[in-house]
Write a protein that holds these residues in place. Structure first.
Motif, PDB file in Angstrom:
ATOM      1  N   HIS A   2       0.848  -1.194   0.000  1.00 40.67           N
ATOM      2  CA  HIS A   2       0.000   0.000   0.000  1.00 40.67           C
ATOM      3  C   HIS A   2       0.888   1.249   0.000  1.00 40.67           C
ATOM      4  N   PRO A   3       0.604   2.265  -0.822  1.00 37.64           N
ATOM      5  CA  PRO A   3      -0.474   2.269  -1.822  1.00 37.64           C
ATOM      6  C   PRO A   3      -0.072   1.493  -3.077  1.00 37.64           C
ATOM      7  N   LEU A   4      -1.062   1.030  -3.794  1.00 34.56           N
ATOM      8  CA  LEU A   4      -0.852   0.310  -5.038  1.00 34.56           C
ATOM      9  C   LEU A   4      -1.012   1.249  -6.223  1.00 34.56           C
ATOM     10  N   ARG A   5      -0.286   0.951  -7.286  1.00 38.85           N
ATOM     11  CA  ARG A   5      -0.500   1.648  -8.551  1.00 38.85           C
ATOM     12  C   ARG A   5      -1.515   0.813  -9.350  1.00 38.85           C
ATOM     13  N   ILE A   6      -2.675   1.392  -9.593  1.00 38.46           N
ATOM     14  CA  ILE A   6      -3.784   0.644 -10.191  1.00 38.46           C
ATOM     15  C   ILE A   6      -4.191   1.263 -11.515  1.00 38.46           C
ATOM     16  N   LEU A   7      -4.319   0.406 -12.523  1.00 38.56           N
ATOM     17  CA  LEU A   7      -4.846   0.819 -13.824  1.00 38.56           C
ATOM     18  C   LEU A   7      -6.303   0.394 -13.911  1.00 38.56           C
ATOM     19  N   ASP A   8      -7.187   1.360 -14.144  1.00 43.59           N
ATOM     20  CA  ASP A   8      -8.609   1.096 -14.369  1.00 43.59           C
ATOM     21  C   ASP A   8      -8.824   1.138 -15.885  1.00 43.59           C
ATOM     22  N   ASP A  42      -6.709   3.690 -25.989  1.00 45.26           N
ATOM     23  CA  ASP A  42      -7.272   2.414 -26.396  1.00 45.26           C
ATOM     24  C   ASP A  42      -6.717   1.320 -25.490  1.00 45.26           C
ATOM     25  N   ALA A  43      -7.573   0.626 -24.778  1.00 45.38           N
ATOM     26  CA  ALA A  43      -7.137  -0.417 -23.850  1.00 45.38           C
ATOM     27  C   ALA A  43      -6.452  -1.574 -24.552  1.00 45.38           C
ATOM     28  N   GLN A  44      -6.557  -1.637 -25.879  1.00 43.49           N
ATOM     29  CA  GLN A  44      -5.893  -2.675 -26.665  1.00 43.49           C
ATOM     30  C   GLN A  44      -4.497  -2.241 -27.110  1.00 43.49           C
ATOM     31  N   ASN A  45      -4.172  -0.960 -26.900  1.00 36.35           N
ATOM     32  CA  ASN A  45      -2.874  -0.401 -27.300  1.00 36.35           C
ATOM     33  C   ASN A  45      -2.441   0.630 -26.274  1.00 36.35           C
ATOM     34  N   LEU A  46      -1.975   0.159 -25.142  1.00 38.05           N
ATOM     35  CA  LEU A  46      -1.569   1.046 -24.064  1.00 38.05           C
ATOM     36  C   LEU A  46      -0.199   1.662 -24.349  1.00 38.05           C
ATOM     37  N   THR A  47       0.013   2.880 -23.897  1.00 36.64           N
ATOM     38  CA  THR A  47       1.285   3.562 -24.121  1.00 36.64           C
ATOM     39  C   THR A  47       2.199   3.505 -22.900  1.00 36.64           C
ATOM     40  N   PHE A  48       1.806   2.776 -21.864  1.00 36.27           N
ATOM     41  CA  PHE A  48       2.612   2.681 -20.653  1.00 36.27           C
ATOM     42  C   PHE A  48       3.790   1.724 -20.850  1.00 36.27           C
ATOM     43  N   GLU A  49       4.825   1.937 -20.062  1.00 34.30           N
ATOM     44  CA  GLU A  49       5.983   1.053 -20.079  1.00 34.30           C
ATOM     45  C   GLU A  49       5.621  -0.307 -19.482  1.00 34.30           C
ATOM     46  N   ASP A  50       6.445  -1.308 -19.800  1.00 38.24           N
ATOM     47  CA  ASP A  50       6.277  -2.623 -19.179  1.00 38.24           C
ATOM     48  C   ASP A  50       6.366  -2.499 -17.656  1.00 38.24           C
ATOM     49  N   ASP A  51       5.675  -3.385 -16.958  1.00 39.65           N
ATOM     50  CA  ASP A  51       5.822  -3.524 -15.502  1.00 39.65           C
ATOM     51  C   ASP A  51       5.557  -2.206 -14.762  1.00 39.65           C
ATOM     52  N   THR A  52       4.467  -1.543 -15.108  1.00 40.94           N
ATOM     53  CA  THR A  52       4.150  -0.233 -14.531  1.00 40.94           C
ATOM     54  C   THR A  52       3.197  -0.322 -13.339  1.00 40.94           C
ATOM     55  N   PHE A  53       2.227  -1.249 -13.384  1.00 40.67           N
ATOM     56  CA  PHE A  53       1.148  -1.255 -12.395  1.00 40.67           C
ATOM     57  C   PHE A  53       1.172  -2.506 -11.520  1.00 40.67           C
ATOM     58  N   ASP A  54       0.711  -2.326 -10.284  1.00 44.81           N
ATOM     59  CA  ASP A  54       0.547  -3.460  -9.369  1.00 44.81           C
ATOM     60  C   ASP A  54      -0.737  -4.219  -9.654  1.00 44.81           C
ATOM     61  N   VAL A  55      -1.742  -3.487 -10.156  1.00 46.07           N
ATOM     62  CA  VAL A  55      -3.073  -4.064 -10.363  1.00 46.07           C
ATOM     63  C   VAL A  55      -3.684  -3.485 -11.635  1.00 46.07           C
ATOM     64  N   VAL A  56      -4.374  -4.324 -12.391  1.00 45.86           N
ATOM     65  CA  VAL A  56      -5.221  -3.872 -13.500  1.00 45.86           C
ATOM     66  C   VAL A  56      -6.640  -4.322 -13.215  1.00 45.86           C
ATOM     67  N   LEU A  57      -7.573  -3.374 -13.253  1.00 44.91           N
ATOM     68  CA  LEU A  57      -8.993  -3.660 -13.047  1.00 44.91           C
ATOM     69  C   LEU A  57      -9.774  -3.340 -14.313  1.00 44.91           C
ATOM     70  N   SER A  58     -10.826  -4.108 -14.578  1.00 42.32           N
ATOM     71  CA  SER A  58     -11.700  -3.799 -15.703  1.00 42.32           C
ATOM     72  C   SER A  58     -13.068  -4.414 -15.456  1.00 42.32           C
ATOM     73  N   ARG A  59     -14.105  -3.730 -15.949  1.00 46.92           N
ATOM     74  CA  ARG A  59     -15.465  -4.243 -15.811  1.00 46.92           C
ATOM     75  C   ARG A  59     -16.255  -3.941 -17.086  1.00 46.92           C
TER      76      ARG A  59
END
Length: 267
Positions: free
Chosen positions: A48-54, A105-122
């Motif tokens: 904590h805190p986590l880096r989270i991608l929604d 576009d969630a199919q083509n993210l511009t973030f670097e590898d290994d950026t987030f602790d968690v990815v959430l989607s609904r």
């Protein structure tokens, strides 16, 4: 990507901003927000805190819940209107949040590898042109040992299956007989069905498909919960969507040692 189709999907959801945000606001004002919050928290790492991608954040429901817990939130959505709505909602409901939103576009993210602790989607994967690519991107940006939680359903599978169609019609009849609000009346059914006919997951019975994709993407401890809808849906949702129950796909990315080994093997 088929840009024309992608823009059609973007335009549809941009037109749904107000109604979708109202649904999220209702959720935040009921016990369902607590239920969702506790369910997600049970699956997250202890750090904590986590880096989270929604991913496909929409009006920001998950972003708000996670921001309230003090996590660092990044929300992406292909609809600029949804992104602006999410910013406003997070500022309203969690003004102290560390949150950043970007049209992407969630199919083509511009973030670097290994950026987030968690990815959430609904409720996103089902209406993507390349959901396998989305899973690849989400696992790519996850840190080793990071957690992916995807909540979805076999939305619009009834367009390709007679039994599912009968069950879908039974849902509509039950909603009507009980005098309840029919959630499908909030949508442009013709436009949504046109999109659903063109995307691949409408044809596929899930979530076994999701498991097979994630097994190929360094996913370990893949868990499918096909009864999660019983916990997270209110009674109205259960009646409206009984023929398309929501499932949860939970996946942990391989730890750093295994990830490096796989990278070396692929080189």
């Amino acid at each position: 990507m088929n840009r024309c189709r992608l823009e059609t999907i973007r335009a549809y959801w941009s037109g749904r901003v107000a109604a979708y945000s109202a649904v999220n606001a209702d959720e935040l004002g009921t016990i369902q927000a607590k239920v969702w919050d506790e369910l997600i928290a049970e699956q997250l790492p202890w750090k904590h805190p986590l880096r989270i991608l929604d991913a496909g954040c929409g009006p920001g429901f998950f972003s708000i819940l996670m921001a309230r817990r003090g996590h660092e939130i990044t929300g992406v959505d292909y609809s600029e209107a949804m992104i602006e709505c999410a910013r406003e909602n997070v500022e309203k409901h969690s003004p102290e949040a560390s949150a950043y939103f970007s049209q992407m576009d969630a199919q083509n993210l511009t973030f670097e590898d290994d950026t987030f602790d968690v990815v959430l989607s609904r409720n996103l994967t089902w209406n993507l042109e390349h959901p396998d690519r989305a899973y690849y991107e989400w696992m790519r940006v996850l840190k080793p040992s990071g957690v992916l939680l995807n909540f979805d359903a076999n939305w619009y599978h009834h367009l390709f299956d007679e039994e599912k169609r009968a069950a879908y019609e039974a849902d509509r009849n039950k909603v009507s007989s009980l005098g309840m609000h029919d959630d499908y009346t909030c949508t442009d059914i013709e436009a949504m069905e046109a999109i659903a006919r063109q995307v691949p997951l409408s044809h596929i019975q899930r979530p076994e498909w999701d498991r097979q994709i994630l097994k190929q993407l360094n996913g370990i401890q893949i868990q499918l919960d096909e009864k999660v809808w019983q916990r997270v849906w209110c009674e109205a949702e259960k009646v409206n969507n009984g023929s398309t129950p929501m499932f949860m796909v939970a996946c942990t990315k391989a730890p750093v040692q295994q990830t490096e080994r796989l990278r070396l093997q692929a080189a």
